[in-house]
Design a protein around this motif. Sequence first.
Motif, PDB file in Angstrom:
ATOM      1  N   SER A  97       1.237  -1.463  -0.007  1.00 26.15           N
ATOM      2  CA  SER A  97       0.189   0.257   0.344  1.00 26.15           C
ATOM      3  C   SER A  97       0.663   1.521  -0.134  1.00 26.15           C
ATOM      4  O   SER A  97       0.647   2.378  -0.737  1.00 26.15           O
ATOM      5  CB  SER A  97      -0.564   0.197   1.308  1.00 26.15           C
ATOM      6  OG  SER A  97      -1.874  -1.369   1.404  1.00 26.15           O
ATOM      7  N   ALA A  98       2.170   1.152   0.372  1.00 22.68           N
ATOM      8  CA  ALA A  98       2.656   2.434   0.930  1.00 22.68           C
ATOM      9  C   ALA A  98       3.615   2.492  -0.633  1.00 22.68           C
ATOM     10  O   ALA A  98       3.616   3.484  -0.673  1.00 22.68           O
ATOM     11  CB  ALA A  98       4.238   2.131   1.712  1.00 22.68           C
ATOM     12  N   GLY A  99       4.324   1.834  -0.950  1.00 24.37           N
ATOM     13  CA  GLY A  99       4.166   1.803  -2.234  1.00 24.37           C
ATOM     14  C   GLY A  99       3.759   2.168  -3.386  1.00 24.37           C
ATOM     15  O   GLY A  99       3.920   3.286  -4.235  1.00 24.37           O
ATOM     16  N   ALA A 100       2.235   2.498  -3.784  1.00 24.91           N
ATOM     17  CA  ALA A 100       1.995   2.244  -4.588  1.00 24.91           C
ATOM     18  C   ALA A 100       1.575   3.817  -4.279  1.00 24.91           C
ATOM     19  O   ALA A 100       1.102   4.234  -5.251  1.00 24.91           O
ATOM     20  CB  ALA A 100       0.295   1.659  -4.549  1.00 24.91           C
ATOM     21  N   ALA A 106       4.291   6.143  -5.439  1.00 23.56           N
ATOM     22  CA  ALA A 106       4.233   6.036  -7.106  1.00 23.56           C
ATOM     23  C   ALA A 106       2.770   6.914  -7.793  1.00 23.56           C
ATOM     24  O   ALA A 106       3.268   7.438  -8.580  1.00 23.56           O
ATOM     25  CB  ALA A 106       3.485   4.505  -7.634  1.00 23.56           C
ATOM     26  N   VAL A 107       1.936   6.922  -6.965  1.00 19.81           N
ATOM     27  CA  VAL A 107       0.891   7.793  -7.609  1.00 19.81           C
ATOM     28  C   VAL A 107       1.557   9.210  -6.992  1.00 19.81           C
ATOM     29  O   VAL A 107       1.392   9.924  -7.978  1.00 19.81           O
ATOM     30  CB  VAL A 107      -0.078   7.828  -6.346  1.00 19.81           C
ATOM     31  CG1 VAL A 107      -1.255   9.093  -7.097  1.00 19.81           C
ATOM     32  CG2 VAL A 107      -1.237   6.219  -6.675  1.00 19.81           C
ATOM     33  N   LEU A 108       2.198   9.139  -5.742  1.00 23.85           N
ATOM     34  CA  LEU A 108       2.497  11.213  -6.082  1.00 23.85           C
ATOM     35  C   LEU A 108       3.738  11.216  -6.644  1.00 23.85           C
ATOM     36  O   LEU A 108       3.624  12.064  -6.879  1.00 23.85           O
ATOM     37  CB  LEU A 108       3.193  10.682  -3.988  1.00 23.85           C
ATOM     38  CG  LEU A 108       1.795  11.317  -3.431  1.00 23.85           C
ATOM     39  CD1 LEU A 108       2.375  10.577  -1.644  1.00 23.85           C
ATOM     40  CD2 LEU A 108       0.387  12.022  -3.196  1.00 23.85           C
TER      41      LEU A 108
END
Length: 305
Positions: free
Chosen positions: A79-82, A85-87
Amino acid sequence: MMSEEHRETGTGWPEPEKPARPPGPASEPDPRPDAPDPDELSPLAPAEREAEDPPAGEPAGDAPDGSATAKSVSRRLTSAGAMIAVLLALLGFTLVVQLKTTSTDPTLAATREEDLVRISSDLDSRERRLRQDIAALEESQRQLRSGEQGRAAALEEATRRADELGILAGTLPAVGPGLSVRFEGGEKALAPARILDAVQELRGAGAEAMQIAGADGTAVRIIASTYFVDGQSGGLLVDGRRLSGPYTVLVIGDPATMRTALNIPGGVVASVTDAGGNVIVEDREAAEVSQLHAPIKLEHARPVS
């Protein structure tokens, strides 16, 4: 003698018999070869799960708690990686939009290379002219501060400044290198707004003195307060004097710089040509601006003492 049953065990004692499971549906073998044990499929009650958890400080062994914790940590990391990536994607999109917005100029994008070179040369000429003015003012300041030559230098400087102001105000004639700009065409091509645009372009390019003349030779000195409007019976009103086309503007200044300013894409020459008119620009080694403007009478302004 030992019985045959005792001899088969290899010991001197009879092998204990295994208790048989009671008959029933649970004791029957599952016909499926890979079927899971029914005991493994039955969920444990919360109390039983707590009972099976190893006490603190003891290794978990084969308990499922280790795998569950690993899965929970893996889900948090995913979840943190996603989110990161979005930011990053949003930040990259913002930077790209900003760069395109700040670096895209439709006017310069449509300009030819030689026109850009002329614009750069125009800016360089302005910079040199301003540096020369700064040097002249510094020299005048140095002379004014000198001892015995102070009065003579002050008088000379005051005379020079009075002459410059007289040329700018239109009360003194002027001569020098410049251009002759002739505007030909119909009323649309010779509208007051187009003539005013030409005057503003020439001023921005360093014009020092200008006058405009009509077809009959009537001329009007152009100063800072000069206005251009449509005449009631046609033609052009310049400071209240009616002129008929074609019009000729005589201007003193750097010929190359002023010519470049008039021929910038989308500028004066292009707009008059698009309206069906024509602009003829000629260099003059000694353009003479002889038409004078009456001194302006001040009503409200007073010098500061």
